[in-house]
Design a protein around this motif. Structure first.
Motif, mmCIF file in Angstrom:
data_model
loop_
_atom_site.group_PDB
_atom_site.id
_atom_site.type_symbol
_atom_site.label_atom_id
_atom_site.label_comp_id
_atom_site.label_asym_id
_atom_site.label_seq_id
_atom_site.Cartn_x
_atom_site.Cartn_y
_atom_site.Cartn_z
ATOM 1 N N LEU A 159 0.848 -1.182 0.000
ATOM 2 C CA LEU A 159 0.000 0.000 0.000
ATOM 3 C C LEU A 159 0.886 1.235 0.000
ATOM 4 C CD1 LEU A 159 -1.927 -2.271 0.799
ATOM 5 C CD2 LEU A 159 -3.038 -0.698 2.391
ATOM 6 N N HIS A 160 0.434 2.267 -0.728
ATOM 7 C CA HIS A 160 1.273 3.449 -0.889
ATOM 8 C C HIS A 160 0.388 4.669 -1.079
ATOM 9 C CE1 HIS A 160 4.977 5.515 -1.570
ATOM 10 N NE2 HIS A 160 4.757 5.777 -2.848
ATOM 11 N N HIS A 161 0.931 5.821 -0.731
ATOM 12 C CA HIS A 161 0.189 7.069 -0.867
ATOM 13 C C HIS A 161 0.433 7.698 -2.235
ATOM 14 C CE1 HIS A 161 0.395 6.705 3.580
ATOM 15 N NE2 HIS A 161 -0.821 7.199 3.496
ATOM 16 N N VAL A 162 -0.502 8.559 -2.652
ATOM 17 C CA VAL A 162 -0.331 9.315 -3.889
ATOM 18 C C VAL A 162 0.445 10.595 -3.589
ATOM 19 C CG1 VAL A 162 -2.472 8.407 -4.856
ATOM 20 C CG2 VAL A 162 -2.501 10.595 -3.637
ATOM 21 N N SER A 163 0.912 11.229 -4.628
ATOM 22 C CA SER A 163 1.623 12.497 -4.458
ATOM 23 C C SER A 163 0.638 13.616 -4.130
ATOM 24 C CB SER A 163 2.389 12.848 -5.735
ATOM 25 O OG SER A 163 1.491 13.132 -6.798
ATOM 26 N N LYS A 164 1.156 14.681 -3.524
ATOM 27 C CA LYS A 164 0.301 15.827 -3.196
ATOM 28 C C LYS A 164 -0.277 16.455 -4.461
ATOM 29 C CE LYS A 164 2.692 17.039 1.107
ATOM 30 N NZ LYS A 164 3.493 18.064 1.824
ATOM 31 N N GLY A 165 0.525 16.502 -5.519
ATOM 32 C CA GLY A 165 0.053 17.083 -6.770
ATOM 33 C C GLY A 165 -1.104 16.298 -7.368
ATOM 34 N N SER A 166 -1.008 14.980 -7.357
ATOM 35 C CA SER A 166 -2.084 14.139 -7.886
ATOM 36 C C SER A 166 -3.358 14.309 -7.079
ATOM 37 C CB SER A 166 -1.650 12.668 -7.885
ATOM 38 O OG SER A 166 -0.556 12.460 -8.735
ATOM 39 N N ARG A 188 -4.184 16.956 -5.276
ATOM 40 C CA ARG A 188 -4.685 18.314 -5.475
ATOM 41 C C ARG A 188 -5.409 18.447 -6.812
ATOM 42 N NH1 ARG A 188 -0.284 20.536 -4.521
ATOM 43 N NH2 ARG A 188 0.504 20.649 -6.657
ATOM 44 N N GLU A 189 -4.918 17.762 -7.837
ATOM 45 C CA GLU A 189 -5.484 17.876 -9.171
ATOM 46 C C GLU A 189 -6.556 16.825 -9.470
ATOM 47 O OE1 GLU A 189 -2.137 17.716 -11.761
ATOM 48 O OE2 GLU A 189 -1.127 19.388 -10.774
ATOM 49 N N GLY A 190 -6.897 16.007 -8.469
ATOM 50 C CA GLY A 190 -7.941 15.012 -8.658
ATOM 51 C C GLY A 190 -7.564 13.908 -9.615
ATOM 52 N N GLN A 191 -6.284 13.528 -9.639
ATOM 53 C CA GLN A 191 -5.801 12.496 -10.565
ATOM 54 C C GLN A 191 -5.288 11.274 -9.819
ATOM 55 O OE1 GLN A 191 -2.871 14.610 -12.919
ATOM 56 N NE2 GLN A 191 -4.421 15.435 -14.296
ATOM 57 N N GLN A 240 -2.090 6.012 -13.203
ATOM 58 C CA GLN A 240 -0.936 5.168 -12.912
ATOM 59 C C GLN A 240 0.227 5.971 -12.355
ATOM 60 O OE1 GLN A 240 0.110 2.415 -16.079
ATOM 61 N NE2 GLN A 240 2.266 2.467 -15.515
ATOM 62 N N GLN A 241 0.361 7.224 -12.770
ATOM 63 C CA GLN A 241 1.473 8.064 -12.348
ATOM 64 C C GLN A 241 1.192 8.798 -11.035
ATOM 65 O OE1 GLN A 241 -0.153 8.386 -15.298
ATOM 66 N NE2 GLN A 241 1.252 7.383 -16.716
ATOM 67 N N THR A 294 -15.860 12.446 -6.176
ATOM 68 C CA THR A 294 -15.694 13.873 -6.407
ATOM 69 C C THR A 294 -17.049 14.583 -6.396
ATOM 70 O OG1 THR A 294 -15.895 13.698 -8.816
ATOM 71 C CG2 THR A 294 -13.693 13.381 -7.857
ATOM 72 N N GLU A 295 -17.016 15.911 -6.348
ATOM 73 C CA GLU A 295 -18.252 16.688 -6.389
ATOM 74 C C GLU A 295 -19.002 16.452 -7.694
ATOM 75 O OE1 GLU A 295 -17.953 20.806 -5.452
ATOM 76 O OE2 GLU A 295 -16.580 20.488 -3.771
ATOM 77 N N ASP A 296 -18.285 16.397 -8.801
ATOM 78 C CA ASP A 296 -18.929 16.162 -10.094
ATOM 79 C C ASP A 296 -19.585 14.790 -10.144
ATOM 80 O OD1 ASP A 296 -18.236 18.655 -11.028
ATOM 81 O OD2 ASP A 296 -16.465 17.963 -12.113
#
Length: 294
Positions: free
Chosen positions: A182-189, A191-194, A198-199, A221-223
């Protein structure tokens, strides 16, 4: 030993053995998500599914809560590095409320949940590595929750992370188990909802490039809350207050099979994730009038 090419040319290959659809036995996989999304709950329920085995009687007993349909049961070892024992016991108790006695017994027989918080496990240390391999002998699945708790390398270094994944492959090769970290996503991903890309994983690209399977868990997400409904009788959209209870599981990388369709889960009491059917919502466009969203 090298592959006998003539034998491979002339004979039907053996059937691939999957832990669950797409996750090949004896390989390394990843599950990535932002913090507090539900990835540990999903992984624990998935571990129980494999320990119980949905393909046998446990399917009728409700042992496969996340709907993975593992091909056969096997021993599972879950190393829990982020949470204390008291929290893990609470999670197990909450999940147990949704299991029949037959499933509970099968899971108890085949699943070992080992709290390692504060124990400073480091799989890059030869002695630690040897103990892990010995402890997990004959396991079918090993879950490492989370990756950052089992090593002391630089997660932003492709060289270091290639070595780490190779070490996890060494564990898989010597135990016969698949290894899921198990691993965390990057802050940028995040923040940008991505977070479903895979990246999206935090750190060096080798963490996902060198793994053979990668899944994700993402909050609604809200959408999505405006577009989807869990109410078949009137198909009203999920409101913004309730969307936090819904998470989406999907596969962003799969080397040995067709990528499956994403599935939704609803978070129940205690944090337990159970599958939920969502449909396109109808949007209110005036007094008592609705139109179906395309």
């Amino acid at each position: 030993m090298a592959i006998d090419l003539l034998v491979a040319f002339e004979n039907e290959p053996p059937a691939l053995d999957f832990i669950w659809p797409g996750f090949l036995a004896g390989t390394v996989g990843a599950l990535v998500a932002p913090g507090a999304t539900g990835k540990s709950f999903w992984a624990l329920e998935a571990a129980m599914s494999v320990a119980c085995g949905a393909a046998v009687d446990c399917k009728a007993a409700g042992g496969d809560l996340v709907g993975l349909a593992p091909e056969r049961p096997g021993r599972v070892v879950y190393f829990a590095g982020e949470d204390p024992e008291i929290a893990l016991v609470g999670r197990i108790h909450s999940i147990g409320k949704h299991l029949d006695p037959q499933a509970r017994q099968a899971i108890a027989d085949n699943l070992t949940v080992e709290p390692i918080m504060g124990k400073r496990l480091n799989v890059m240390d030869k002695e630690h590595l040897a103990r892990v391999i010995k402890f997990c002998g004959n396991a079918r699945l090993i879950v490492l929750d989370t990756l950052s708790r089992i090593h002391c390398l630089d997660e932003n270094s492709n060289g270091d992370m290639a070595q780490l994944v190779a070490t996890l492959e060494h564990i898989a090769a010597n135990t016969g188990a698949s290894v899921l970290y198990l691993h965390h996503v990057s802050k940028g991903s995040a923040r940008e909802g991505q977070t479903d890309q895979q990246q999206a994983a935090r750190g060096a690209s080798a963490l996902i490039d060198n793994a053979r399977w990668c899944g994700f868990v993402a909050k609604m997400t809200e959408d999505e809350a405006k577009r989807l409904s869990d109410r078949s009788f009137d198909r009203q959209p999920i409101d913004n207050d309730r969307r936090r209870l819904f998470v989406r599981f999907g596969v962003s990388k799969q080397n040995y099979s067709i990528t499956p369709v994403d599935r939704w889960y609803l978070q129940h009491s205690g944090g337990v994730l159970l599958p939920v059917e969502l449909m396109e919502a109808k949007q209110d466009v005036g007094k008592g009038r609705y139109r179906e969203q395309a």
